[in-house]
Design an enzyme around this catalytic site. Structure first.
Site, PDB file in Angstrom:
ATOM      1  N   ASP A 169       0.782  -1.246   0.000  1.00  0.00           N
ATOM      2  CA  ASP A 169       0.000   0.000   0.000  1.00  0.00           C
ATOM      3  C   ASP A 169       0.816   1.301   0.000  1.00  0.00           C
ATOM      4  OD1 ASP A 169      -1.831  -1.986   0.260  1.00  0.00           O
ATOM      5  OD2 ASP A 169      -2.824  -1.218   2.040  1.00  0.00           O
ATOM      6  N   HIS A 185     -10.599   0.629  -3.025  1.00  0.00           N
ATOM      7  CA  HIS A 185     -11.987   0.617  -2.573  1.00  0.00           C
ATOM      8  C   HIS A 185     -12.959   1.228  -3.581  1.00  0.00           C
ATOM      9  CE1 HIS A 185     -10.481  -0.509   1.314  1.00  0.00           C
ATOM     10  NE2 HIS A 185      -9.997   0.675   1.644  1.00  0.00           N
ATOM     11  N   LYS A 205      -6.882  -4.985  -3.116  1.00  0.00           N
ATOM     12  CA  LYS A 205      -7.619  -5.567  -1.977  1.00  0.00           C
ATOM     13  C   LYS A 205      -8.742  -4.651  -1.488  1.00  0.00           C
ATOM     14  CE  LYS A 205      -4.088  -4.131   1.294  1.00  0.00           C
ATOM     15  NZ  LYS A 205      -4.868  -3.157   2.078  1.00  0.00           N
ATOM     16  N   CYS A 244      -1.996  -2.802   7.691  1.00  0.00           N
ATOM     17  CA  CYS A 244      -1.932  -3.696   6.540  1.00  0.00           C
ATOM     18  C   CYS A 244      -0.642  -4.499   6.473  1.00  0.00           C
ATOM     19  CB  CYS A 244      -2.171  -2.906   5.264  1.00  0.00           C
ATOM     20  SG  CYS A 244      -3.893  -2.354   5.176  1.00  0.00           S
TER      21      CYS A 244
HETATM   22  C1  VGL Z   1      -4.966   0.653   5.682  1.00  0.00           C
HETATM   23  C2  VGL Z   1      -6.509   1.585   7.080  1.00  0.00           C
HETATM   24  C3  VGL Z   1      -7.518   1.402   6.151  1.00  0.00           C
HETATM   25  C4  VGL Z   1      -3.534   0.275   5.447  1.00  0.00           C
HETATM   26  C5  VGL Z   1      -5.962   0.448   4.747  1.00  0.00           C
HETATM   27  O1  VGL Z   1      -3.131   0.117   4.265  1.00  0.00           O
HETATM   28  O2  VGL Z   1      -2.778   0.125   6.442  1.00  0.00           O
HETATM   29  N1  VGL Z   1      -5.269   1.217   6.848  1.00  0.00           N
HETATM   30  N2  VGL Z   1      -7.224   0.823   4.998  1.00  0.00           N
HETATM   31 ZN    ZN Z   2      -8.612   0.906   3.322  1.00  0.00          ZN
END
Ligand code: VGL
Ligand code: ZN
Length: 193
Positions: free
Chosen positions: A15, A59, A101, A140
């Site tokens: 991410d 998302h 994801k 994550c």
């Molecule tokens: C994440 C919060 C919500 C992350 C993703 O990538 O750590 N954190 N969605």
């Molecule tokens: Zn998220």
């Protein structure tokens, strides 16, 4: 520790997207600092013929993890928006395997393994060990490390290539303890030869 990367190893970059950078929708403090370090890991994995994977939070615009839809997070990483793009300085190779994801409205997923084909992909590629870094350590990255261990991969947490959110003070330290208690190995660039 001394570790040599080989072709049965995978780098999993979690991410590294604009919404998790300082100034983004869900900023991770110093999140941008992981980019040059991850580029060093990418170089090593390319040289050693390892597999490189990048996950992205991806998302729909009405995702259930968003506050106005009953979740706990501000709107972030909406599909096909700037905030969901990988940081432009991250030097992902042409043949990177991208894992999207939490793409369905009613399902959230912190781990790159959750609701994806990542485990099957890695097994098909003959991968035995995974090296996980990125954002955020206490969400994550941690979830991805724990799932990798549960899937039977020898799993390294890349300490110098990860940053956490720390919603509560001590969250990062706690998440590292969690990973260690489940069998993860903590690694930095200096450990790689
Ligand atoms: C994440 C919060 C919500 C992350 C993703 O990538 O750590 N954190 N969605
Ligand atoms: Zn998220």
């Amino acid at each position: 520790m001394r570790v040599k990367v080989n072709k049965h190893d995978a780098l999993i970059i979690v991410d590294v997207q604009y919404d998790f950078m300082p100034g983004g929708a869900l900023p991770v403090p110093s999140g941008d600092k992981v980019v040059p370090v991850l580029n060093d890991y990418i170089r090593i994995f390319k040289q050693s013929r390892g597999v490189i994977v990048a996950s992205r939070d991806w998302h729909p615009k009405d995702h259930s993890s968003f506050k106005e839809y009953g979740g706990i997070w501000p709107v972030h990483c909406v599909q096909n928006t700037h905030g969901a793009e990988f940081h432009k300085d991250l030097k992902l190779p042409e043949d990177v395997y991208i894992v999207s994801k939490a793409t369905e409205r009613d399902k959230d997923a912190y781990s790159a393994f959750q609701g994806t084909q990542l485990a099957e992909y890695l097994r098909n590629q003959g991968i035995k060990r995974v090296f996980v870094g990125g954002l955020a350590t206490d969400y994550c990255v941690k979830a991805t490390v724990l799932d990798a261990l549960a899937q039977g991969f020898c799993t390294f947490f890349l300490f110098d290539a990860s940053k956490g959110v720390e919603v509560n003070k001590g969250d990062v330290e706690k998440s590292i303890d969690d990973m260690l208690n489940n069998g993860a190995i903590v690694l930095t660039l200096q450990d790689i030869i």
